[in-house]
Design a protein around this motif. Structure first.
Motif, PDB file in Angstrom:
ATOM      1  N   THR A   1       0.832  -1.199   0.000  1.00  0.00           N
ATOM      2  CA  THR A   1       0.000   0.000   0.000  1.00  0.00           C
ATOM      3  C   THR A   1       0.869   1.253   0.000  1.00  0.00           C
ATOM      4  O   THR A   1       0.512   2.287  -0.580  1.00  0.00           O
ATOM      5  CB  THR A   1      -0.929   0.007   1.231  1.00  0.00           C
ATOM      6  OG1 THR A   1      -1.784  -1.136   1.163  1.00  0.00           O
ATOM      7  CG2 THR A   1      -1.779   1.264   1.274  1.00  0.00           C
ATOM      8  N   VAL A   2       2.028   1.152   0.643  1.00  0.00           N
ATOM      9  CA  VAL A   2       2.953   2.283   0.679  1.00  0.00           C
ATOM     10  C   VAL A   2       3.396   2.655  -0.742  1.00  0.00           C
ATOM     11  O   VAL A   2       3.644   3.827  -1.037  1.00  0.00           O
ATOM     12  CB  VAL A   2       4.179   1.935   1.554  1.00  0.00           C
ATOM     13  CG1 VAL A   2       5.241   3.004   1.473  1.00  0.00           C
ATOM     14  CG2 VAL A   2       3.737   1.734   3.001  1.00  0.00           C
ATOM     15  N   LEU A   3       3.492   1.643  -1.636  1.00  0.00           N
ATOM     16  CA  LEU A   3       3.931   1.902  -3.008  1.00  0.00           C
ATOM     17  C   LEU A   3       2.797   2.339  -3.926  1.00  0.00           C
ATOM     18  O   LEU A   3       3.028   2.572  -5.112  1.00  0.00           O
ATOM     19  CB  LEU A   3       4.580   0.642  -3.595  1.00  0.00           C
ATOM     20  CG  LEU A   3       5.921   0.213  -3.008  1.00  0.00           C
ATOM     21  CD1 LEU A   3       6.447  -1.004  -3.747  1.00  0.00           C
ATOM     22  CD2 LEU A   3       6.937   1.345  -3.057  1.00  0.00           C
ATOM     23  N   HIS A   4       1.600   2.428  -3.409  1.00  0.00           N
ATOM     24  CA  HIS A   4       0.487   2.869  -4.254  1.00  0.00           C
ATOM     25  C   HIS A   4       0.755   4.286  -4.733  1.00  0.00           C
ATOM     26  O   HIS A   4       1.190   5.145  -3.968  1.00  0.00           O
ATOM     27  CB  HIS A   4      -0.825   2.806  -3.476  1.00  0.00           C
ATOM     28  CG  HIS A   4      -2.039   2.915  -4.342  1.00  0.00           C
ATOM     29  ND1 HIS A   4      -2.468   4.108  -4.867  1.00  0.00           N
ATOM     30  CD2 HIS A   4      -2.899   1.969  -4.788  1.00  0.00           C
ATOM     31  CE1 HIS A   4      -3.555   3.906  -5.601  1.00  0.00           C
ATOM     32  NE2 HIS A   4      -3.834   2.620  -5.565  1.00  0.00           N
ATOM     33  N   ASP A   5       0.502   4.549  -5.997  1.00  0.00           N
ATOM     34  CA  ASP A   5       0.875   5.858  -6.547  1.00  0.00           C
ATOM     35  C   ASP A   5       0.144   6.995  -5.857  1.00  0.00           C
ATOM     36  O   ASP A   5       0.679   8.104  -5.736  1.00  0.00           O
ATOM     37  CB  ASP A   5       0.666   5.905  -8.063  1.00  0.00           C
ATOM     38  CG  ASP A   5      -0.728   5.522  -8.482  1.00  0.00           C
ATOM     39  OD1 ASP A   5      -1.145   4.397  -8.180  1.00  0.00           O
ATOM     40  OD2 ASP A   5      -1.407   6.335  -9.128  1.00  0.00           O
ATOM     41  N   ALA A   6      -1.090   6.757  -5.370  1.00  0.00           N
ATOM     42  CA  ALA A   6      -1.805   7.820  -4.667  1.00  0.00           C
ATOM     43  C   ALA A   6      -1.071   8.211  -3.386  1.00  0.00           C
ATOM     44  O   ALA A   6      -0.972   9.397  -3.037  1.00  0.00           O
ATOM     45  CB  ALA A   6      -3.228   7.367  -4.343  1.00  0.00           C
ATOM     46  N   HIS A   7      -0.523   7.204  -2.689  1.00  0.00           N
ATOM     47  CA  HIS A   7       0.230   7.486  -1.460  1.00  0.00           C
ATOM     48  C   HIS A   7       1.527   8.220  -1.778  1.00  0.00           C
ATOM     49  O   HIS A   7       1.894   9.184  -1.106  1.00  0.00           O
ATOM     50  CB  HIS A   7       0.528   6.176  -0.739  1.00  0.00           C
ATOM     51  CG  HIS A   7       1.329   6.344   0.511  1.00  0.00           C
ATOM     52  ND1 HIS A   7       2.611   5.878   0.638  1.00  0.00           N
ATOM     53  CD2 HIS A   7       1.045   6.964   1.683  1.00  0.00           C
ATOM     54  CE1 HIS A   7       3.077   6.188   1.835  1.00  0.00           C
ATOM     55  NE2 HIS A   7       2.150   6.841   2.486  1.00  0.00           N
ATOM     56  N   LEU A   8       2.224   7.773  -2.828  1.00  0.00           N
ATOM     57  CA  LEU A   8       3.488   8.416  -3.189  1.00  0.00           C
ATOM     58  C   LEU A   8       3.264   9.845  -3.681  1.00  0.00           C
ATOM     59  O   LEU A   8       4.104  10.721  -3.474  1.00  0.00           O
ATOM     60  CB  LEU A   8       4.210   7.585  -4.252  1.00  0.00           C
ATOM     61  CG  LEU A   8       4.659   6.187  -3.792  1.00  0.00           C
ATOM     62  CD1 LEU A   8       5.324   5.435  -4.935  1.00  0.00           C
ATOM     63  CD2 LEU A   8       5.593   6.271  -2.592  1.00  0.00           C
ATOM     64  N   LYS A   9       2.134  10.095  -4.315  1.00  0.00           N
ATOM     65  CA  LYS A   9       1.803  11.460  -4.724  1.00  0.00           C
ATOM     66  C   LYS A   9       1.666  12.366  -3.503  1.00  0.00           C
ATOM     67  O   LYS A   9       2.140  13.508  -3.491  1.00  0.00           O
ATOM     68  CB  LYS A   9       0.504  11.477  -5.531  1.00  0.00           C
ATOM     69  CG  LYS A   9       0.604  10.866  -6.929  1.00  0.00           C
ATOM     70  CD  LYS A   9      -0.773  10.823  -7.579  1.00  0.00           C
ATOM     71  CE  LYS A   9      -0.731  10.068  -8.899  1.00  0.00           C
ATOM     72  NZ  LYS A   9      -2.094   9.949  -9.491  1.00  0.00           N
ATOM     73  N   LEU A  10       1.004  11.839  -2.464  1.00  0.00           N
ATOM     74  CA  LEU A  10       0.851  12.632  -1.236  1.00  0.00           C
ATOM     75  C   LEU A  10       2.206  12.879  -0.576  1.00  0.00           C
ATOM     76  O   LEU A  10       2.466  13.973  -0.053  1.00  0.00           O
ATOM     77  CB  LEU A  10      -0.083  11.917  -0.268  1.00  0.00           C
ATOM     78  CG  LEU A  10      -1.568  11.931  -0.632  1.00  0.00           C
ATOM     79  CD1 LEU A  10      -2.360  11.085   0.354  1.00  0.00           C
ATOM     80  CD2 LEU A  10      -2.097  13.366  -0.643  1.00  0.00           C
ATOM     81  N   LEU A  11       3.069  11.872  -0.585  1.00  0.00           N
ATOM     82  CA  LEU A  11       4.397  12.055  -0.014  1.00  0.00           C
ATOM     83  C   LEU A  11       5.157  13.140  -0.766  1.00  0.00           C
ATOM     84  O   LEU A  11       5.851  13.968  -0.161  1.00  0.00           O
ATOM     85  CB  LEU A  11       5.187  10.738  -0.069  1.00  0.00           C
ATOM     86  CG  LEU A  11       4.721   9.602   0.841  1.00  0.00           C
ATOM     87  CD1 LEU A  11       5.645   8.410   0.698  1.00  0.00           C
ATOM     88  CD2 LEU A  11       4.660  10.044   2.290  1.00  0.00           C
TER      89      LEU A  11
END
Length: 621
Positions: free
Chosen positions: A201-211
């Protein structure tokens, strides 16, 4: 730090008090502060002395502080307190009444710190420094309160509501350090708590966009000063997630742990782990991360994110946090301000390494890779470029080699990367590992057909000159795979015989190489240079290939090498020039080979001996 280390006795007393506060207090703020102090002590560079959780560290005061901190953390009351802390979940009423329990800045999507950050760093550092402490943090039927593994994984599953970006990175470091322990207990617990999905889940693009938005807003702070220039929050989290997933793929050394029964064997645990990775679409997620956040980010997703960031996030930051530039205007992200890639070289290498290991373990991952146009993604990211970092390039070549070996159906995708034309540069690369993998790729490109022969000839003489040099390389792996490449390049047709002529000298020399597999590859290659015609007979006779093959077939200590040498000798026996040379140098060659057909002898060797004698008595070519 540097300079005066202060009074180590006072520091040790402070650590002891921190452990007592952590164990005795029910206030999560006090526990968080105590964890911060212990975590800071574990981050001290001890210098030359080593500190462990099992004994004193010696005269070095920093090492003494570090050693005491490890002993405090490993104490059962402290582990029990950390377990309670990780299980804590503030109610909405508590959070409203006490703003300090909230994630700092979370309302604006720009967390600078969070409640569990200090405990995350503490767990990561303790597990990295002392495997014995990491083992104590694993689930234990006799001491459930010491288990940090289960609540940490559950917090990660909650979407990191109580973790800042740095906290997420620390949790992933803790998971990786624990998965590195011998035995399968950690991997079993990861599967039991659905930890694979949580990590991915950490690698989900939505999460990485937020990071990325957090970092671009200025809210993110690097975990250390040294990481400020060469890292990013996206890169850090991606690298830690890839490292954790990779460690799970390593075959556990033993089932169970010290004092624990073996519940599931290592093989079964690994198979269950691979199944979970497959079901969670690990390969597509890794490819998407490389595609979106790797090279090309500036002109692709980054530009879109930048525009969206300036429209939606800056307004909130400006109004609520007073985030203004020197000119007094809100932050904007022009294309020139965006990095070309959010992935540092180590992060990109970690992702490609994970892909390589997955594809080698199961064809199911290979199918996912092909369906996701994996080679196209790697090529676009520069992973196959000779100028790529060696660690990344080696794994990208390994992946390509595996695809070429698996099926000729992948030839079109491989050809589209232009790899075949880059082989001369790869075979002369400064890294021996790259040279070896490039030779391996070349050999596997010829495994199923002669489809790449024309591509090889487009390089002129440079490819085959480089291959000839590789046969005499100082690195054993390079020599082995160079012989493999030469043999496969000669297998399907005689089209490349003239181009391969410079390789004959090196192949004959490799018949006496210390490595049995290299000798076997060289022997097979010499036979293949006669398999499709006799244009190189004179050259091979001049190089002494035939007597050398005979000596290897009769005298080599390794059965598999003898078999291949004898088969190639049988191929050579059909040609008059080779036959004459053999009988001139070894008049009793036929009798020596015939003697191999004794009762109880190796069946393959007997078969090849009969083949040799048959060809020896055929009309010469």
């Amino acid at each position: 730090g540097s300079g005066d280390d202060g009074d180590p006795k006072l520091a040790v007393k402070a650590l002891v008090l921190a452990g007592e506060f952590l164990a005795a207090s029910d206030d999560v703020r006090v526990q968080s502060a105590a964890a911060a102090l212990l975590g800071a002590a574990l981050s001290i560079d001890p210098g030359a002395a080593a500190a462990t959780a099992d004994g004193d560290a010696g005269p070095n005061p920093r090492a003494a502080i570090l050693g005491r901190a490890l002993r405090v953390v490993s104490a059962p009351p402290v582990l029990a307190a950390l377990h309670r802390f990780w299980c804590y979940a503030p109610s909405s009423g508590e959070a409203a009444a006490d703003p300090s329990l909230k994630v700092l800045g979370a309302e604006y999507g720009a967390a600078t710190g969070a409640l569990f950050d200090t405990a995350s760093l503490l767990a990561a550092r303790a597990a990295e420094l002392a495997p014995s402490v990491a083992a104590k943090m694993l689930p234990n039927p006799t001491q459930a309160e010491g288990d940090l593994w289960t609540p940490v994984l559950r917090q990660l599953q909650l979407g990191a509501a109580n973790l800042s970006p740095n906290g997420v990175g620390a949790v992933l470091r803790y998971i990786a350090a624990t998965l590195a322990l011998p035995g399968s207990r950690a991997l079993e617990a990861l599967l039991r708590e659905h930890g694979v999905g949580a990590i991915l889940t950490v690698l989900h693009d939505a999460h990485l966009k937020l990071l990325y938005a957090w970092e671009a807003s200025g809210a993110w702070r690097p975990p250390s000063r040294s990481a400020a220039k060469e890292s990013s929050v996206v890169s850090d989290v991606v690298q830690q997630a890839a490292a954790a997933l990779r460690l799970g793929l390593l075959q556990p050394e033993a089932a169970g742990g010290e004092g624990q029964p073996a519940n599931t064997g290592p093989k079964e645990v690994l198979e269950a782990y691979m199944k979970a990775l497959l079901e969670c679409d690990v390969v597509p997620k890794v490819l998407r991360t490389i595609e979106l956040f790797g090279p090309g980010f500036r002109t692709g997703l980054g530009l879109k994110l930048g525009l969206r960031f300036s429209e939606h996030v800056d307004a909130a930051l400006e109004a609520e946090l007073g985030a203004r530039s020197e000119e007094g205007t809100s932050r904007t992200l022009a294309p020139r301000d965006l990095p070309d890639s959010l992935l540092t070289a180590p992060a990109a290498a970690a992702l490609v390494d994970l892909l390589a290991r997955l594809l080698l373990l199961s064809n199911a991952f290979l199918v996912q890779f092909a369906e996701g146009h994996g080679l196209e993604v790697l090529a676009a990211a520069g992973a196959l470029d000779p100028a790529a970092p060696p660690a990344q390039l080696v794994n990208a070549l390994l992946i390509t080699s595996q695809l070429a070996r698996a099926s000729k159906a992948f030839y079109t995708a491989i050809r589209a990367t232009g790899l075949a034309l880059a082989l001369p540069e790869l075979l002369t690369h400064e890294s021996a590992a790259v040279r070896a993998k490039a030779c391996n790729v070349m050999g596997n490109l010829c495994r199923h057909s002669s489809a790449f022969y024309a591509d090889f000839t487009q390089t002129g003489h440079s490819l085959f000159a480089a291959l000839a040099d590789a046969l005499a390389d100082g690195d054993a792996q390079v020599r082995k795979f160079a012989a493999f490449a030469a043999g496969n390049a000669a297998f399907h047709a005689a089209d490349l015989y003239d181009a391969l002529a410079p390789c004959t000298h090196g192949l004959v020399a490799l018949l006496s190489d210390p490595e049995p597999k290299t000798r076997a590859n060289a022997a097979g290659a010499l036979g293949n240079l006669l398999r499709n015609g006799g244009s190189l007979v004179r050259l091979l006779v001049r190089e002494g290939a035939v007597p050398a093959l005979h000596h290897m077939a009769v005298e080599d200590e390794v059965l598999s090498a003898r078999r291949i040498a004898l088969f190639s000798l049988g191929t050579a026996a059909l040609y008059g020039g080779c036959r004459s040379e053999l009988l001139h140098v070894h008049p009793t060659a036929e009798a020596e080979i015939a003697a191999m057909r004794v009762e109880g002898a190796d069946g393959v060797l007997v078969k090849y001996a009969e083949r040799f004698i048959k060809k020896l008595h055929m009309d010469p070519v």
